[in-house]
Design an enzyme around this catalytic site. Structure first.
Site, PDB file in Angstrom:
ATOM      1  N   ASN A 191       0.823  -1.189   0.010  1.00 18.85           N
ATOM      2  CA  ASN A 191      -0.034   0.068  -0.176  1.00 18.85           C
ATOM      3  C   ASN A 191       0.734   1.396  -0.111  1.00 18.85           C
ATOM      4  OD1 ASN A 191       0.494   0.974   2.829  1.00 18.85           O
ATOM      5  ND2 ASN A 191      -0.439  -1.133   3.193  1.00 18.85           N
ATOM      6  N   LYS A 246       7.507 -17.432 -11.050  1.00 15.28           N
ATOM      7  CA  LYS A 246       6.834 -16.249 -11.444  1.00 15.28           C
ATOM      8  C   LYS A 246       5.273 -16.919 -12.193  1.00 15.28           C
ATOM      9  CE  LYS A 246       6.824 -12.259 -14.393  1.00 15.28           C
ATOM     10  NZ  LYS A 246       7.454 -11.823 -15.858  1.00 15.28           N
ATOM     11  N   PRO A 260      -2.731 -11.878  10.571  1.00 12.43           N
ATOM     12  CA  PRO A 260      -2.881 -11.724  11.811  1.00 12.43           C
ATOM     13  C   PRO A 260      -3.023 -10.127  12.245  1.00 12.43           C
ATOM     14  CG  PRO A 260      -0.748 -12.099  11.464  1.00 12.43           C
ATOM     15  CD  PRO A 260      -1.627 -12.532  10.203  1.00 12.43           C
ATOM     16  N   ASP A 261      -3.709  -9.937  13.120  1.00  8.96           N
ATOM     17  CA  ASP A 261      -3.986  -8.582  13.552  1.00  8.96           C
ATOM     18  C   ASP A 261      -2.876  -8.205  14.626  1.00  8.96           C
ATOM     19  OD1 ASP A 261      -4.726  -6.131  14.796  1.00  8.96           O
ATOM     20  OD2 ASP A 261      -6.519  -6.116  13.532  1.00  8.96           O
ATOM     21  N   ILE A 262      -1.830  -7.819  14.405  1.00 12.28           N
ATOM     22  CA  ILE A 262      -0.589  -7.458  15.330  1.00 12.28           C
ATOM     23  C   ILE A 262      -1.142  -6.685  16.579  1.00 12.28           C
ATOM     24  CG2 ILE A 262       1.764  -6.653  15.750  1.00 12.28           C
ATOM     25  CD1 ILE A 262       1.949  -6.951  12.291  1.00 12.28           C
ATOM     26  N   LYS A 317     -10.385  -2.798  18.907  1.00 11.38           N
ATOM     27  CA  LYS A 317      -8.898  -3.333  18.834  1.00 11.38           C
ATOM     28  C   LYS A 317      -8.602  -3.360  20.527  1.00 11.38           C
ATOM     29  CE  LYS A 317      -7.598  -2.641  14.475  1.00 11.38           C
ATOM     30  NZ  LYS A 317      -7.080  -3.610  13.715  1.00 11.38           N
TER      31      LYS A 317
END
Ligand code: C5P
Length: 404
Positions: free
Chosen positions: A213, A292, A310-312, A350
């Site tokens: 991103n 590739k 995973p959500d750190i 969170k």
């Protein structure tokens, strides 16, 4: 506001080839808002002229304690009474020896000895040949000067003017400027260990392609710098970005979200504050292809299957140390709209005491930003500013919260 606005510095040059860098340093200090009074030893005058330093500092350079311009004939006293700090750059081996022994036979050494020690700190940027630096006498003298209250800004390493390679180079002017700025920041986080994630992650599709991103890492790097300036131990876990490591910060480079989680977990036991600035990819390809992926001529793109990363932040926020208050977790939210509502909802989801909202498209890659600090009770806006200034405000806010 400029970082050194209102500061009055006595920039003292002693003998060494690095004097040529003191000209650039003087320029950087004045650009940062400081007034700079230059003092030069006789040896320094062999390397650079007072004329150059006067033109850059816009103040007559002082070279002698017998200077008739001083009405009371006491240049060595007058020079430091209104100063915020004395900075010796370059600081020779000989000058360190003088400091260690309290010798005072020229204006630079006199003014250091005569400065009010409790009000006027002394910062040193040494420069000398590597053998001179490594010599036990120099190290002994330096240890004594530091024990007497001087601050070592650091020492550079690499190729020297004499052709030898090793420790003893003067820090670069920009590094000295950064160290002086850091020196004056309030030490709000001494004793804390701050763990910061920054930048994007990169999730491989095959050996040459991946998903990432537009996060530049600038906000997270600014936070790491501000935490270090505030006196914390800082570990920065960085996704793939090309940014220099802030001075004094321990950096761990990672690529994917899984790597980032692993690196964070390895550091989490020692951390007391976790600031999750990274724009972690939500999903990754289920299986990165080993080779590739080629077009097969059918006109059909390959079918990619994704799995959630995973959500750190949530993982750390749910850890026993966070739950018992030993680890203070701060999340970030990059939103495109409804910042307050989204940030409040994300804070609860969170499970963190503080969440920092910002508008994604207005921050990614930019040098400035605006932040919204949301806790269980209130939202506080930090208006648009450069990222380092915002980072310092955020660090001050966090310091208040953890001391409460
Ligand atoms: O859910 P969302 O990605 O919007 O949450 C943003 C916050 O959660 C940021 O603090 C980000 O660093 C963190 N995060 C994380 N691990 C993920 C996704 C987000 O730590 N997999």
């Amino acid at each position: 506001m400029k970082d050194l606005a209102g500061k009055h510095l006595v920039l003292t040059l002693t003998g060494g080839v690095a004097c040529y860098k003191a000209a650039e340093l003087c320029r950087l200090l004045t650009k940062a808002g400081a007034t700079v009074q230059v003092v030069m030893s006789a040896a320094a005058e062999q390397f650079i002229t007072p004329v150059t330093m006067q033109a850059l500092s816009q103040l007559a350079v002082r070279t002698s304690q017998w200077d008739a311009q001083e009405p009371n004939a006491m240049a060595h006293i007058n020079l430091t009474r209104a100063a915020d700090a004395v900075l010796v750059a370059p600081c020779s081996a000989d000058f360190i020896a003088k400091l260690a022994h309290g010798q005072a036979d020229d204006l630079p050494s006199l003014l250091c000895l005569a400065r009010p020690m409790d009000k006027v700190p002394l910062m040193l940027a040494p420069a000398m040949n590597r053998e001179m630096w490594a010599h036990p006498a120099t190290q002994r003298n330096l240890a004594q000067a530091l024990a007497d209250g001087a601050t070592l800004l650091g020492i550079g390493s690499g190729e020297q003017a004499c052709g030898e390679v090793g420790d003893g180079r003067m820090l670069e002017p920009q590094q000295i400027l950064d160290a002086v700025i850091a020196f004056f920041q309030p030490k709000l986080l001494v004793g804390q260990h701050v763990l910061v994630t920054a930048g994007p992650t990169y999730e491989a599709i095959d050996p040459v392609r991946g998903i990432t991103n537009l996060s530049s890492g600038k906000m997270g790097f600014a936070i790491a710098r501000a935490a270090r300036e505030a006196g914390a131990e800082v570990t920065l876990v960085a996704g793939p970005v090309h940014l220099p490591t802030p001075p004094g910060v321990h950096r761990v480079d990672v690529t994917s979200a899984s790597n980032m989680l692993q690196a964070v977990m390895a550091q989490a036991q020692a951390a007391t504050v976790f600031i999750s600035t990274a724009a972690v990819a939500d999903w990754r390809p289920e299986q990165a292809a080993e080779q590739k992926i080629k077009k097969d001529g059918s006109g059909q793109p390959p079918a990619l299957r994704f799995v959630e990363n995973p959500d750190i932040l949530t993982t750390l926020a749910q850890s026993p140390r966070a739950q018992c208050g030993a680890l203070f977790c701060v999340g970030f939210a990059a939103e495109s709209h409804d910042l307050l509502a989204n940030a409040q909802a994300k804070r609860q989801r969170k499970g963190v005491p503080l969440l920092v909202g910002n508008i994604g498209p207005a921050t990614f890659g930019q040098d400035d930003n605006a932040l919204l600090l949301v806790d269980a009770h209130v939202a506080r806006e930090l208006p648009r500013n450069d990222k380092l200034s915002l980072a310092r405000e955020l660090i001050a806010d966090i310091a208040l919260r953890i001391s409460a």
